[in-house]
Design an enzyme around this catalytic site. Sequence first.
Site, PDB file in Angstrom:
ATOM      1  CE  LYS A 138      -4.019  -2.006   2.363  1.00 34.14           C
ATOM      2  NZ  LYS A 138      -4.935  -1.901   3.525  1.00 34.14           N
ATOM      3  CB  VAL A 139       0.899   4.349  -1.787  1.00 29.59           C
ATOM      4  CG1 VAL A 139       1.596   5.703  -1.686  1.00 29.59           C
ATOM      5  CG2 VAL A 139       1.613   3.466  -2.796  1.00 29.59           C
ATOM      6  CE  LYS A 151       5.747   0.931  -4.903  1.00 27.62           C
ATOM      7  NZ  LYS A 151       6.397   1.123  -6.227  1.00 27.62           N
ATOM      8  CG  ASP A 201       4.113   0.859 -15.032  1.00 27.34           C
ATOM      9  OD1 ASP A 201       3.215   0.728 -15.883  1.00 27.34           O
ATOM     10  OD2 ASP A 201       3.908   0.718 -13.817  1.00 27.34           O
TER      11      ASP A 201
END
Length: 848
Positions: A486-487, A500, A598
Amino acid sequence: MGNYKSRPTISCTDELKKKISESYALFRSKVIEELRPREADWTEVQLAAANTQDLTVLSQLLNDTNCNERTDTGLTLLHIACLAGAPTSQLERLLKKGKNINVLSKNLFSPLHLATYRGDAEQVEVLVTHGADVNQTGHSGVAALHIAAMCGHREIAKILLESGAKIDMGDVVKFSSLHIACHFGHEKVVELLISNGSDINISGSVGDRPIHLASSKSNLKIMQLLVDGTSQQKADVNVKDDEGHTPLHFCCKSGHLVTLHYLLDHHASPHEVNIYGDTPLHLACYNGKLEIAKQLIAQAGSDSLTMENVFSETPLHSACSYGKNLELVKFLLEQPSIDINYQGKDGHTALHSACYHGHIRCVQFLLENRADMNLVAAVSDQSGDSEKREEQTALMWAYERGFDSIVTLLKHYKRPSDESACGDYSQPGSLDGSYVTVPSPLGKLRSMTKEKIDVLQLRATLPHQFHLQITDLEFQETIGSGSFGKVYKGKCKGKTVAIKRYRASSFGAKSDVDMFCREVAILAKLKSPYVINFVGACLDDPSQFAIVTDYVSGGSMFSLLHEQKRLIDIQSKLTIALDVAKGMEYLHNMPLPIIHRDLNSHNILLEETGHAVVADFGESRFLRSNDEDNMTKQPGNLRWMAPEIFTQCTRYSVKADMFSYSLVVWELLAGELPFAHLKPAAAAAETAYHNTRPPMAITFPKPIVALLQKGWHSNPDERPEFRDIIPILEECKQSQAVAMLSNSELPSATLPLSLPMVTTQDSDGEGRDTPPLAGHVSALRNHWEMEASRNSVSGASDDKRKYPFPQLDKNGYVSDPLSTLRISLSMPLSSSSMSPSSPSLLVPHGDS
């Protein structure tokens, strides 16, 4: 730790040594590649530089223009002369032309590197005299002194040291020249380095000293040089690396008797354990070294014989894990303190170890010496509930590993005194019994061992200011999530940050550790207003891995466009596009280029000022060579993926980022997801196999249309560099046409007549026509449907039925690409509706 059943045969340090050997093997292959002449591709002056027979040819051909020529592999004339072994007069002739002496080839070698590798002391002397940088690093962070140490060129090493070479400079794994000379066994170079003040106890990436390397190579002369040292320093025979290995551990693993006696004579501790609990005797047995085991026990006593490591294994277990030296197993069983059926803390015996590793001859030998096949090991349940324990016999360990011959041997083995060939594991009345297979966690442990080296290396190389403790962080609300974890929005030492946080189990997952280490290594090198700012990382505990960056309050571009559905004017859109282009240009033009892999609207973060930064480097990597053929297949989000990546290619370049960027710009201008009507994989397939591209809208500025057509070209070589498109974006942003489009207060009469209007409601409830968002596909769809309806009601002519309006789906995509051409032919346009500089209504699918 018994849950892992048996110790893996390779440790983190072994992995590092392998990595070093592979690194220098690759280094050698790259140098040899440079040494291989390619006369067929060379120009006349390049051939002359390689000609060592007739030196007058180069003098006749050389001029101010061709002196700067380079080959396809980036070799200058000076590189070629060094490779060819040209005399010093030839080198001096080239150097007089003032060419930069420190130019690196594409394989990252300078002329000095090549001359040093070839062992040409005269060339080296000339190069350093004329200003060659003796500390310049090239491939793998290697400097000229490292190369001299690797090749054993003592005379050249002396020249380099006298010319100011840094004696303790580290390469990519923090190995000094002394490390390398010890690793490759060059005694004279070691002696020279020590006499010139090299740090005998200098530490490598995982705490390995030169004496560790020397002990694993069994070079007694080098060992003596290190241990005797100088009046200022000597090597410590009991020094440990980061895994707790002493020189004696390495010596026993490698099986060097002479080194063993030397170390023991110099008071090396024989019963020290590493972080796995292994004594030197353990490592000797894991590697089948009988003579080492005999000498260790004879000289140091039998204390180590009963010591267990963290895998619940004694040296007897270790010898049976190796399983190929029955004389070693026999020797250990002859020792007074050894019980063949001794069970470690988790209950597994030497027979379990032999069964697990598939050594049928060792299993037979143990059975013949009355090993009890019915003893059980207690293995934790794989569901994660550590309190659930399952008892497993040696047969079950062989069964789950697929060693059928051992299973058959155990099931039917019968001693003369036994009444039955079946043990207690069999069910009554059944010859086969019932066995439950348990998924083996050993593969996971091996992965952990291999990945741990990357974490150790990262800890050693990350600058101190980036090291954070988990206690430095204050976690607030969750702002994102992914497969990694999770962030969070949070605080770090009073500063608002994004955290992060990786899942607690990530250390056992290779991809997560790869991603974490790579992302931290990349972020630590970035410093640009157009990429996310790195604050630090938590590296100490795998269960607390975290990456901390600046908090960007505006959220992602994806959220702004598709979740909040905010309307953005064209100037703001071009600002975002320009910022992202500058961020990508920065990444692609670093000394070691970074390919993002990305780039999509999720990973573009917007500041309150309207500016953008590129973020999320989890899939990024350093691009060491354009010829690399080891790129990961299909990293990143499929919807924005370049065709060459989607088609399983493992050799692609930074041009893949340009393709993704082009889709991002289209998405920004259109306000729609690329191929929103398709799932991500189908969208990627559509671009890769059908060469389909999203349609252009009439409100796209003409220069942007041309930019997109080039940027998403199917051939990567046809795509521009980011440095090429930045001026186009800047000029477009300043243009009058864009200024007109961004002014929402302009009366509709001043807008192009072909621009479709969208009916909106004022605060008083009255409707009015306003221009849509630039390229808003749903607005275009409404326009086409309105025109098609009007055409149908008024009764279209035969010609117009022949060219119907394009059929669009709910997302505004044209189902028949050719219809976009027909519509432009069939629609009557007034002279004022389209200016000569206006883009066409829709651009057909494809590259152009």
